[in-house]
Design an enzyme around this catalytic site. Structure first.
Site, short mmCIF file in Angstrom:
data_model
loop_
_atom_site.label_atom_id
_atom_site.label_comp_id
_atom_site.label_asym_id
_atom_site.label_seq_id
_atom_site.Cartn_x
_atom_site.Cartn_y
_atom_site.Cartn_z
N ASP A 52 36.76 40.31 40.69
CA ASP A 52 37.72 40.39 41.71
C ASP A 52 38.79 40.06 40.95
O ASP A 52 39.19 38.88 40.24
CB ASP A 52 37.18 39.30 42.73
CG ASP A 52 37.01 37.86 42.55
OD1 ASP A 52 38.10 37.24 42.49
OD2 ASP A 52 36.09 37.56 41.78
N GLU A 61 37.89 29.74 52.71
CA GLU A 61 37.81 28.52 52.13
C GLU A 61 38.29 26.89 52.56
O GLU A 61 37.83 26.00 52.03
CB GLU A 61 38.24 28.52 50.54
CG GLU A 61 37.99 30.02 49.97
CD GLU A 61 38.90 30.17 48.59
OE1 GLU A 61 39.35 29.23 48.14
OE2 GLU A 61 38.73 31.53 48.23
#
Length: 283
Positions: A83, A175
């Site tokens: 990523d 997150e």
């Protein structure tokens, strides 16, 4: 009368405890200036380290790179990917396409697209185009912000990103939970984003988060219906007991074509299963 008058003499003030302490401190400073300086410096460093760890390292500890040892590659997985975002800078896609991880070809790349309700990664369009042109299965992820509403973030993502058949489902990278929201309201916000984006592409979006966050805040059964991309570093195997599709296992990967470090991921299945997960190929 005059003879009986007593002569007044002012009394000497006794030193107060505070004054004595100041005198002792001054004496100590004058006698041992170097020792006092080192002691004060040590205290300040300890306070700084504590504050830095408490407010910067601890909340996102899973993202902090290990300072020792080699990168571990999970055994038993053949489908590898990465990523990326603007942090990787300009990528040499010809070199990257021909690279491999532990002898296995690079199969997919997740690309940061948006953040919050107004920020677009400045390398998203270039990275997204290059990934497809170089034969890699690509995906786009949105970084969740606690400063914008779920609806605003979902519609901003849909405005900036045009996924096509053969692309991986949209990804929500979450997150952090806002301190002023309870878990139930926070989960409702996340589901709002997921539902809006799902209505557009008619596929279940992928949820990216780290192991402890999932266990603490996204453990409701409804989230088990979504493909799970887990971030869990420096372990030999995923400790999560539920179903997962992707595993981000290290943030210190290195590949030709990318300067510096990049996150390595594996897919929990075959290449055929990965392609079946993409838009336009799901049953």
């Amino acid at each position: 009368m005059e003879a009986n008058k007593r002569t007044y003499k002012p009394r000497k003030r006794r030193s107060t405890t505070k004054q004595k302490r100041c005198s002792s401190l001054s004496a100590l400073l004058s006698r041992h200036p170097r020792a006092v300086w080192w002691t004060s410096s040590a205290v300040l460093i300890c306070v700084y380290v504590w504050a830095f760890y408490t407010y910067f390292v601890s909340p996102t500890g899973f993202r902090w790179r290990a300072l020792f040892g080699d990168t571990n590659y999970p055994a038993g997985y053949e489908i590898h990917g990465i990523d990326i975002s603007h942090y990787q800078g300009k990528i040499d896609w010809d070199k990257l396409r021909d690279s491999n991880i532990e002898g296995y070809p690079l199969r997919f790349v997740m690309i940061k697209s948006t953040e919050g309700s107004s920020r677009t990664d400045n390398r998203f369009k270039e990275n997204f185009r290059q990934a497809r042109e170089h034969g890699l299965i690509r995906g786009a992820y949105h970084f969740w912000s606690n400063k914008s509403s779920a609806r605003d973030q979902a519609y901003f993502f849909l405005k900036q990103v045009r996924l096509e058949d053969g692309d991986l489902p949209p990804v929500l990278d979450v997150e952090h939970k806002p301190q002023d929201r309870n878990v139930e309201d926070f989960q409702r916000d996340i589901l709002t984003w997921l539902h809006i984006v799902e209505d557009k592409y008619h596929v279940k979006p992928i949820i990216y988060t780290y192991y402890k966050f999932k266990e603490s805040y996204l453990n409701a059964p409804v989230f088990d219906d979504y493909p799970y991309w887990i971030a869990h570093y420096y372990v030999d195997k995923v400790e999560y007991k539920g179903t997962w599709h992707f595993w981000q296992h290290t943030d210190v990967g290195q590949l030709p074509g990318i300067k510096g470090y990049v996150d390595f991921n594996i897919f929990n299945g075959s290449f055929y299963a990965l392609k079946k997960l993409t838009i336009g190929n799901q049953d």
